[in-house]
Design a protein around this motif. Structure first.
Motif, PDB file in Angstrom:
ATOM      1  N   ARG A  49       0.862  -1.187   0.000  1.00 15.59           N
ATOM      2  CA  ARG A  49       0.000   0.000   0.000  1.00 15.59           C
ATOM      3  C   ARG A  49       0.899   1.237   0.000  1.00 15.59           C
ATOM      4  N   PHE A  50       0.735   2.091  -1.011  1.00 15.87           N
ATOM      5  CA  PHE A  50       1.610   3.242  -1.171  1.00 15.87           C
ATOM      6  C   PHE A  50       0.878   4.537  -0.819  1.00 15.87           C
ATOM      7  N   ARG A  51       1.556   5.399  -0.045  1.00 12.31           N
ATOM      8  CA  ARG A  51       1.102   6.760   0.200  1.00 12.31           C
ATOM      9  C   ARG A  51       1.971   7.728  -0.602  1.00 12.31           C
ATOM     10  N   PHE A  52       1.375   8.846  -0.972  1.00 11.26           N
ATOM     11  CA  PHE A  52       2.052   9.786  -1.860  1.00 11.26           C
ATOM     12  C   PHE A  52       3.350  10.304  -1.261  1.00 11.26           C
ATOM     13  N   GLN A  53       3.321  10.757   0.000  1.00 11.26           N
ATOM     14  CA  GLN A  53       4.506  11.393   0.570  1.00 11.26           C
ATOM     15  C   GLN A  53       5.664  10.423   0.770  1.00 11.26           C
ATOM     16  N   GLU A  54       5.403   9.127   0.734  1.00  7.43           N
ATOM     17  CA  GLU A  54       6.492   8.159   0.846  1.00  7.43           C
ATOM     18  C   GLU A  54       7.411   8.200  -0.376  1.00  7.43           C
ATOM     19  N   HIS A  55       6.915   8.740  -1.475  1.00  2.00           N
ATOM     20  CA  HIS A  55       7.692   8.759  -2.708  1.00  2.00           C
ATOM     21  C   HIS A  55       7.945  10.170  -3.240  1.00  2.00           C
ATOM     22  N   ALA A  56       7.126  11.135  -2.814  1.00  2.00           N
ATOM     23  CA  ALA A  56       7.252  12.487  -3.359  1.00  2.00           C
ATOM     24  C   ALA A  56       8.406  13.261  -2.752  1.00  2.00           C
ATOM     25  N   LEU A  57       8.886  12.860  -1.562  1.00  2.00           N
ATOM     26  CA  LEU A  57      10.023  13.529  -0.919  1.00  2.00           C
ATOM     27  C   LEU A  57       9.790  15.027  -0.775  1.00  2.00           C
ATOM     28  N   GLY A  58       8.567  15.374  -0.381  1.00  2.00           N
ATOM     29  CA  GLY A  58       8.257  16.768  -0.120  1.00  2.00           C
ATOM     30  C   GLY A  58       7.909  17.594  -1.331  1.00  2.00           C
ATOM     31  N   ARG A  59       7.912  17.004  -2.507  1.00  2.00           N
ATOM     32  CA  ARG A  59       7.597  17.741  -3.726  1.00  2.00           C
ATOM     33  C   ARG A  59       6.122  17.564  -4.081  1.00  2.00           C
ATOM     34  N   PRO A  60       5.571  18.452  -4.936  1.00  2.37           N
ATOM     35  CA  PRO A  60       4.152  18.333  -5.281  1.00  2.37           C
ATOM     36  C   PRO A  60       3.838  17.155  -6.191  1.00  2.37           C
ATOM     37  N   CYS A  61       4.871  16.544  -6.788  1.00  6.31           N
ATOM     38  CA  CYS A  61       4.637  15.395  -7.661  1.00  6.31           C
ATOM     39  C   CYS A  61       5.893  14.530  -7.684  1.00  6.31           C
ATOM     40  N   HIS A  62       5.724  13.328  -8.191  1.00  5.90           N
ATOM     41  CA  HIS A  62       6.871  12.452  -8.435  1.00  5.90           C
ATOM     42  C   HIS A  62       6.841  12.085  -9.909  1.00  5.90           C
TER      43      HIS A  62
END
Length: 286
Positions: free
Chosen positions: A4-17
């Protein structure tokens, strides 16, 4: 077990990945919890494995994977499947969709499986150019303006309908009213997060009770839940990108009590702010 993936786990503080991806074989099956993902295929062939079955993919396809969608990506043959992958939070995308008053995003959300769109050659070139532009900016840091420019190019190509007109003609629209969309768009500013629900009432220009009813109807949460969600999202971004103390970050985001901040963060992300920060630092690759 499905990851299960959450956005902030991959975005590293940015608005998108943003990534340029090549899949050969089968990717890890995963579930999107709180973010959308655009897959713009530019070479090869393959498929998505979905709960509802197989969705073939080939060069020229653009797919919108939504929160709640569970999928794995299959790349066929030696070449596999090549695509741009752009992920962004559900909250920011829905705010953009509400402000633009486009009907198509509502239809995409209601579709039984991830919408698969096949723009004409000129439209595909525009989408791929927008993806490539965002990918070039990503290593040095994308901004919300960069993401809005990407969404504008995407919807200009993929939304064939005209924006819904204001007034009585728009009574069939399922999205939130303009005043609520505008208030939600303004709330992520740090000064508004610190001011909390009273500031949201000021921005909405309605009574607290009317705000609560409308927010529950259109977003499924109370004003307090909505503001806390934004505060935690901003806190996760600051933990990922700054060396400020947990106490300072909590205060910046509107949490006067550090213990309350840590409890809320743990419920949302399943870990403490400190552990979250360490995990994000390990994931960062310069």
């Amino acid at each position: 077990m499905v990851t299960r993936f959450r956005f902030q786990e991959h975005a590293l503080g940015r608005p998108c990945h943003v990534a340029r991806v090549t899949i050969r074989g089968v990717s890890e099956e995963h579930l999107h919890l709180d973010y959308y993902e655009v897959m713009a295929v530019f070479a090869g062939s393959g498929a998505q494995r979905l709960a509802s079955g197989r969705q073939p993919l080939t060069a020229g396809d653009v797919v919108l994977v939504r929160p709640g969608d569970q999928h794995a990506v299959v790349g066929e043959g030696r070449a596999g499947l090549e695509f741009f992958n752009v992920a962004f939070s559900a909250r920011t995308w829905r705010t953009f969709a509400d402000l633009t008053q486009l009907a198509e995003p509502d239809r995409w959300d209601a579709a039984p499986r991830p919408p698969l769109l096949r723009p004409d050659p000129a439209g595909l070139d525009a989408v791929l150019a927008a993806c490539e532009s965002l990918a070039r900016r990503f290593p040095t840091g994308t901004t919300m303006l960069d993401l809005v420019e990407f969404w504008t190019a995407l919807t200009a190509t993929l939304c064939p309908v005209d924006p819904l007109p204001p007034g009585p003609a728009a009574t069939g629209r399922t999205g939130p009213p303009d005043w609520l969309a505008a208030a939600c768009a303004a709330m992520p500013r740090e000064e508004n997060l610190r001011a909390g629900v009273p500031r949201m009432v000021e921005l909405a220009h309605v009574s607290p009770a009317h705000l609560a009813r409308s927010l529950r109807r259109h977003y499924g949460v109370s004003p307090t839940e909505y503001v806390i969600g934004l505060r935690l999202q901003h806190a996760a971004a600051l933990l990922s990108t700054t060396d400020e103390t947990v106490t300072r970050i909590g205060l910046r985001c509107g949490f006067v009590s550090q213990s309350y901040f840590i409890r809320c963060f743990g419920r949302e992300y399943g870990t403490s702010p400190e552990r979250f920060r360490r995990a994000m630092q390990r994931k960062y690759v310069p």
